[in-house]
Structure formats: C-alpha cells, structure tokens
Design a protein around this motif. Sequence first.
Motif, PDB file in Angstrom:
ATOM      1  N   VAL A  85       0.851  -1.196   0.000  1.00 53.63           N
ATOM      2  CA  VAL A  85       0.000   0.000   0.000  1.00 53.63           C
ATOM      3  C   VAL A  85       0.885   1.244   0.000  1.00 53.63           C
ATOM      4  N   THR A  86       0.592   2.184  -0.900  1.00 50.85           N
ATOM      5  CA  THR A  86       1.327   3.451  -0.913  1.00 50.85           C
ATOM      6  C   THR A  86       0.601   4.469  -0.043  1.00 50.85           C
ATOM      7  N   GLN A  87       1.314   4.994   0.969  1.00 50.64           N
ATOM      8  CA  GLN A  87       0.790   6.127   1.734  1.00 50.64           C
ATOM      9  C   GLN A  87       1.453   7.401   1.202  1.00 50.64           C
ATOM     10  N   SER A  88       0.704   8.521   1.272  1.00 55.19           N
ATOM     11  CA  SER A  88       1.213   9.803   0.756  1.00 55.19           C
ATOM     12  C   SER A  88       1.542  10.732   1.912  1.00 55.19           C
ATOM     13  N   TRP A  89       2.834  11.023   2.094  1.00 57.03           N
ATOM     14  CA  TRP A  89       3.157  12.012   3.132  1.00 57.03           C
ATOM     15  C   TRP A  89       3.229  13.414   2.532  1.00 57.03           C
ATOM     16  N   HIS A 123      -6.731   9.709  -3.087  1.00 56.66           N
ATOM     17  CA  HIS A 123      -7.547   8.500  -2.904  1.00 56.66           C
ATOM     18  C   HIS A 123      -7.837   7.844  -4.263  1.00 56.66           C
ATOM     19  N   GLN A 124      -8.200   8.654  -5.251  1.00 57.40           N
ATOM     20  CA  GLN A 124      -8.515   8.079  -6.571  1.00 57.40           C
ATOM     21  C   GLN A 124      -7.267   7.527  -7.255  1.00 57.40           C
ATOM     22  N   LEU A 125      -6.082   8.010  -6.890  1.00 57.09           N
ATOM     23  CA  LEU A 125      -4.842   7.415  -7.415  1.00 57.09           C
ATOM     24  C   LEU A 125      -4.567   6.060  -6.771  1.00 57.09           C
ATOM     25  N   GLY A 126      -5.321   5.750  -5.714  1.00 58.73           N
ATOM     26  CA  GLY A 126      -5.131   4.462  -5.035  1.00 58.73           C
ATOM     27  C   GLY A 126      -4.188   4.541  -3.853  1.00 58.73           C
ATOM     28  N   THR A 127      -3.892   5.759  -3.387  1.00 50.81           N
ATOM     29  CA  THR A 127      -2.981   5.907  -2.251  1.00 50.81           C
ATOM     30  C   THR A 127      -3.759   6.266  -0.983  1.00 50.81           C
TER      31      THR A 127
END
Length: 176
Positions: A85-89, A123-127
């Motif tokens: 899972v990619t999280q976005s900081w 969110h729509q990018l899947g992150t």
Amino acid sequence: MEYVNLYLIHWPLPRQDTYVETWRAMIKLREDGLVRSIGVSNFTAEHLDRIIGETGVAPSVNQIELHPGFPQDEMRRVDAERGIVTQSWRPLGKGRLLDAPAVVEAAGFHGVTPAQVILRWLHQLGTVPIPKSSDPRRQQENFDIFRFNLREPEMERISAMAGGRLGGDPDTHEEF
Ligand SMILES: NC(=O)c1ccc[n+]([C@@H]2O[C@H](COP(=O)([O-])OP(=O)(O)OC[C@H]3O[C@@H](n4cnc5c(N)ncnc54)[C@H](OP(=O)(O)O)[C@@H]3O)[C@@H](O)[C@H]2O)c1
C-alpha cells in the motif's frame, strides 16, 4: 499499549546500510506480537527488492512523498506490483498547494474545499494520504472526501501541476 498497529522504518539511509538488519528486527517484533503490521517509508524499488529478497517479507506499506506536482507514477507502480500500500506524506504540500488553480477550480465545481480535492485526488490514485491538522474542524473536513468523484481531466490536470519534490531524496537523504 500492548501492541502497535503499524510500525515503519522512516528512511532507508543507504549510506549507513543497516535497513536490512532493521527490517529483520521489525519482522521479529511482528512475530512476537508487539506490532500488527510492519512497513517502510521513503524506500525505492532497489531498497524494497533488497529487503524482500533477503528476508522474503514484503512491507505492508511504503509511505512516500506524494502530492499534486509530484504524483510518483513510477513508485506507485513499483509498490502495487509488490502488493504494498502506498501512503502519501505531506499530501497538502504543508498547505502550500491549496491555492493552485487546478485545485481551486475543481473545488468550486464540486462544492468542496481545496484540501478535500487534493485528498480525493490521492484516494482516486489508489494511495492513502496522511494529512496533518491541529484543528478538529479541518481534521473532520479531511475525512469527508467520499461524497464526490474527480473527473478524469481534473485528475490529469492536478497530476500535471508544476512542482516536484519538497523533501529529501531517498537515495541521498541522511536523517541524522
Ligand atoms: N515519512 C516521512 O518521511 C514524512 C515526511 C514528512 C511528513 N510526514 C508525515 O506526513 C504527515 C503530513 O505532513 P505535513 O504535516 O508535513 O504536511 P501536510 O499534511 O501536507 O500539511 C499540513 C499543513 O496543512 C494544514 N492543513 C491541514 N488540513 C487542512 C485543511 N483542510 N485546510 C487548510 N489547511 C489544512 C495544516 O494546518 P493546521 O494544522 O493548522 O490545520 C498544516 O499547516 C505528518 O503526519 C508527517 O509526520 C512523513
């Protein structure tokens, strides 16, 4: 606390070359029940493949810098291929990206705030974005992103915004 839900290695610090040893210790913490899930942050494909290759255990999460103007197409693909899972900081660019025209215009069209547009784009990018706010009203606002959909041209325009990295480069960044 008896256990931690998710525990991450903050940076790979490749010049110190201890992240594989650290990853082995994290695997042990999970086996001992002290941590439910283990992950990494700021890891590139090379760092990910080394820990997976040497231990056979993939991280649950890779938390990377990702925001409008820095959509990280390649790293999102790398993570997805490995089931991570990619999280976005710094998803809002520390608040500095909120007045960008692509964001403000989409917010006006959908009747939401610029912060909600950016978090919805992520969110729509899947992150999984992790915005920080010390204000309870803004915290609530930042959760409320599941009632509208950005259209493809809006997604593309936000991805194409000028920008780039705001923080360190994982290959050279030294935290200490
Ligand atoms: N893994 C890593 O290497 C790494 C590196 C950097 C950051 N992070 C993590 O990423 C998370 C967020 O990063 P960040 O704090 O640097 O940046 P950020 O979340 O992009 O921006 C935070 C700023 O945006 C404002 N803000 C938040 N929600 C808002 C809203 N709805 N409307 C208007 N302004 C809003 C906040 O102000 P108020 O507080 O006043 O609302 C704060 O000034 C943190 O948990 C941080 O620890 C991780």
